[in-house]
Design a protein around this motif. Structure first.
Motif, mmCIF file in Angstrom:
data_model
loop_
_atom_site.group_PDB
_atom_site.id
_atom_site.type_symbol
_atom_site.label_atom_id
_atom_site.label_comp_id
_atom_site.label_asym_id
_atom_site.label_seq_id
_atom_site.Cartn_x
_atom_site.Cartn_y
_atom_site.Cartn_z
ATOM 1 N N HIS A 1 3.034 -2.934 -8.074
ATOM 2 C CA HIS A 1 3.728 -3.710 -7.038
ATOM 3 C C HIS A 1 4.560 -4.800 -7.721
ATOM 4 O O HIS A 1 4.120 -5.389 -8.702
ATOM 5 C CB HIS A 1 2.680 -4.337 -6.095
ATOM 6 N N LEU B 1 -2.994 -0.480 -8.394
ATOM 7 C CA LEU B 1 -2.090 -0.700 -7.259
ATOM 8 C C LEU B 1 -1.271 -1.977 -7.460
ATOM 9 O O LEU B 1 -0.074 -2.022 -7.167
ATOM 10 C CB LEU B 1 -2.899 -0.822 -5.959
ATOM 11 N N THR C 1 -0.422 -4.045 0.639
ATOM 12 C CA THR C 1 -0.531 -2.797 -0.131
ATOM 13 C C THR C 1 -1.999 -2.476 -0.411
ATOM 14 O O THR C 1 -2.434 -1.325 -0.287
ATOM 15 C CB THR C 1 0.238 -2.933 -1.468
ATOM 16 N N ARG D 1 -3.580 -1.336 2.874
ATOM 17 C CA ARG D 1 -3.153 0.013 3.263
ATOM 18 C C ARG D 1 -3.911 1.062 2.460
ATOM 19 O O ARG D 1 -4.158 2.165 2.921
ATOM 20 C CB ARG D 1 -1.649 0.159 3.031
ATOM 21 N N ASN D 2 -4.310 0.696 1.258
ATOM 22 C CA ASN D 2 -5.047 1.625 0.398
ATOM 23 C C ASN D 2 -6.565 1.418 0.484
ATOM 24 O O ASN D 2 -7.302 1.896 -0.376
ATOM 25 C CB ASN D 2 -4.556 1.497 -1.041
ATOM 26 N N GLN D 3 -6.971 0.721 1.526
ATOM 27 C CA GLN D 3 -8.406 0.561 1.815
ATOM 28 C C GLN D 3 -9.199 0.014 0.629
ATOM 29 O O GLN D 3 -10.328 0.443 0.379
ATOM 30 C CB GLN D 3 -9.009 1.916 2.255
ATOM 31 N N CYS D 4 -8.594 -0.921 -0.100
ATOM 32 C CA CYS D 4 -9.311 -1.517 -1.231
ATOM 33 C C CYS D 4 -10.472 -2.368 -0.716
ATOM 34 O O CYS D 4 -10.328 -3.114 0.252
ATOM 35 C CB CYS D 4 -8.367 -2.387 -2.056
ATOM 36 N N LYS E 1 -8.971 0.579 -9.415
ATOM 37 C CA LYS E 1 -8.056 0.991 -8.341
ATOM 38 C C LYS E 1 -7.172 -0.180 -7.896
ATOM 39 O O LYS E 1 -5.948 -0.040 -7.744
ATOM 40 C CB LYS E 1 -8.892 1.505 -7.161
#
Lengths: 360, 360
Positions: B315, B311, B229, B232-235, B307
């Motif tokens: 989860h 996220l 996750t 996918r969110n480019q953390c 951020k």
């Protein structure tokens, strides 16, 4: 009684479920394949061919745990064995070994001296093969009954379990077509690179349970250099396998069953040293079922075998190479037959568990 | 006494050499690195980044052996643990797990029922992660003192050692730059995805040695879905590690020493359940050193942490996510400091061996 029923009838796991015979195969097929089923595992090879995204080459992946006692024996030790065994599982799939993952489960009380000897041995064999131990794990466990039943004698028995996992890259000459039982045809010949039974004989003698004296060294070796020579010379090989637990009898039975053919081996041509033959006679065990750790069985078209045998005989790991048998149509529903010295054919069955004594 | 001398002074391996503390590190650095030295192993991570010819992607490779007792505990069992532990070692390197190699070393007498329960558990967790057991090995060993000292009670203790080796593919977002302690900078924050100490507490309670009753479930879980996750969110993550043996104290000390910084953790912000806190108090052990099997420590720039935390909290594997500390310059030569509830800083040292009792 069918196979399904036979596993349902057992309640606990016994030594024989780990011995490489039918009982182990049932456990794997009925329990492990039931729950872990996938197309790669189903091929039921010692080493898995894996596909990695973004890679042109094919890779092989294998794991083995080593529990041998004693830890040190003529010709090797558990460290050398753990590397050779895993490298050989890759090599017989035509793969060049690359990386090793290494796990030690040490029983407390192992001497630092023994551990260092094992490390030196691993270091030597990995360097000679130009492969690397890149990741590892260490666990230390108690002597299991230390609190209740402890004696000085127990304390002196050193124990370590080593698990090695290996990744190898399949050599181009063996990747199209892939080495497989599916390539086997009637008339193909069976080659072995030297004397059988020497690993098992060395372990039995090292145990001193029998008070025999004998000068047998384990054949423990990584046979990749031999296989690389065959690859470099573009030898056409159909399949290879290393006859470890259960010996050549077990390995050839597995091959024959998987390919639905029979294999006739010629007793006259089997390479067995006098020392192994003598020990086997004394103990009443059959060298065909005795473990090897530096041997490879190669199956090839008989037109190709002269070239392969010549190259092998010229290699230090194959001086006593022989063609020991050939592939025939399935004969009386059994996989392996021995053409005996006195004439006639004797079936070489797959064992239920292991011969006694157990050695690995 | 320098480190070299300290290993030379010992003659045998003890339980503490496998406990994740200084003694284990000495053994690894002084013995294993001495003989197996290479640039990949030297990085001293739980998972090795390997380069495979003809591949664009980077891959990770890891091995771990599991010897936990009892085999079944609230929240999991040795099978689930063996998959989660290895998958987590890949996941914290930013790798998507692909293939598992699985080895069972079974002590004779294990019930088929227990083995099947372990297989079901492995099957369930691998399916949920869409990964495959592609190769394996089975060995069966004797009860070690069966011939001499056997009692009914010994006979009923079931034992299996599971070794899992995993290959994963590093996700693009984590491959340039690679996750590494080298990325850590002063001011970075430390995040954890939930309560600490629950695996160790569950094992201790399951052992029944203490006659405590408590409702603690192990946190045993594969945290790859949580990490995916974040990917996918480019953390932007600097490094991750799973705080298993030796707890967050040990993991943070390793990180701080490797990066030559200090980490200050805030006692007020540490997520600990009342049950774990109570058990730790009763036994006189410190939750900071208690093992976790479903936790990840993430280090990131403080501009990025809001951020990431948001996220994670959304989860299922990160509901109780907290920022628990931050990176400072090296302070008094020690890696980890606890800002206590009553004020002031207390050093959180790396243990020599393990806290008693040992749980893994």
């Amino acid at each position: 009684m069918n196979i399904k029923q036979s596993l349902k009838n057992i309640k606990t796991i016994s030594i024989e479920h780990g011995a490489g015979g039918r009982k182990m195969h049932r456990l794997i097929r009925e329990l492990f394949l039931k729950y872990f089923d996938n197309p790669i595992l189903k091929k039921f090879e010692d080493s898995a061919e894996i596909v990695l995204k973004s890679c042109d080459n094919k890779f092989c992946y294998t794991i083995d745990s080593y529990v041998v006692q004693p830890l040190f024996f003529p010709g090797g030790d558990i460290g050398k064995l753990a590397i050779c065994g895993t490298v050989n599982d890759l090599a017989v799939k035509g793969a060049r070994p690359l990386y090793i993952a290494l796990s030690f489960v040490i029983t407390e009380g192992l001497s630092l001296n023994s551990l260092e000897k094992i490390c030196i041995s691993i270091s030597k064999i990995t360097k000679s093969l130009k492969i690397f131990v890149v990741t590892g794990d260490t666990k230390v466990i108690e002597h299991r009954y230390s609190k209740t039943n402890w004696s000085l004698d127990d304390n002196t028995k050193e124990e370590i379990i080593i698990t090695t996992c290996g990744i190898g890259e399949i050599l181009p000459v063996f990747s199209n077509p892939t080495l497989s039982v599916r390539n086997i045809e009637i008339g193909d010949q069976i080659i072995i690179n030297g004397n059988i039974g020497e690993h098992e004989a060395a372990i039995l003698l090292a145990r001193k349970d029998y008070h025999f004296k004998g000068k047998v060294k384990s054949d423990c070796a990584a046979i990749y250099p031999l296989i690389e020579t065959l690859a470099r010379n573009q030898c056409k090989i159909k399949m290879m396998r290393d006859p470890t637990r259960g010996g050549i009898a077990t390995t050839l039975n597995e091959i024959a069953d998987d390919a639905n053919i029979s294999i006739i081996i010629d007793e006259n041509k089997l390479p067995i040293s006098d020392a192994v033959r003598g020990l086997a006679e004394l103990l009443g065990i059959d060298p065909l079922y005795m473990a090897n750790e530096g041997k490879v069985i190669i199956i090839a078209d008989k037109k190709e075998t002269p070239k392969i045998v010549k190259l092998m005989k010229n290699h230090p790991q194959g001086k006593n190479t022989r063609v020991i048998g050939e592939v025939t149509e399935r004969y009386h529903g059994l996989g392996v037959w021995l053409k005996t010295q006195i004439g006639g054919l004797r079936p070489v069955l797959q064992l239920e568990g292991s011969q006694l004594p157990r050695i690995c």
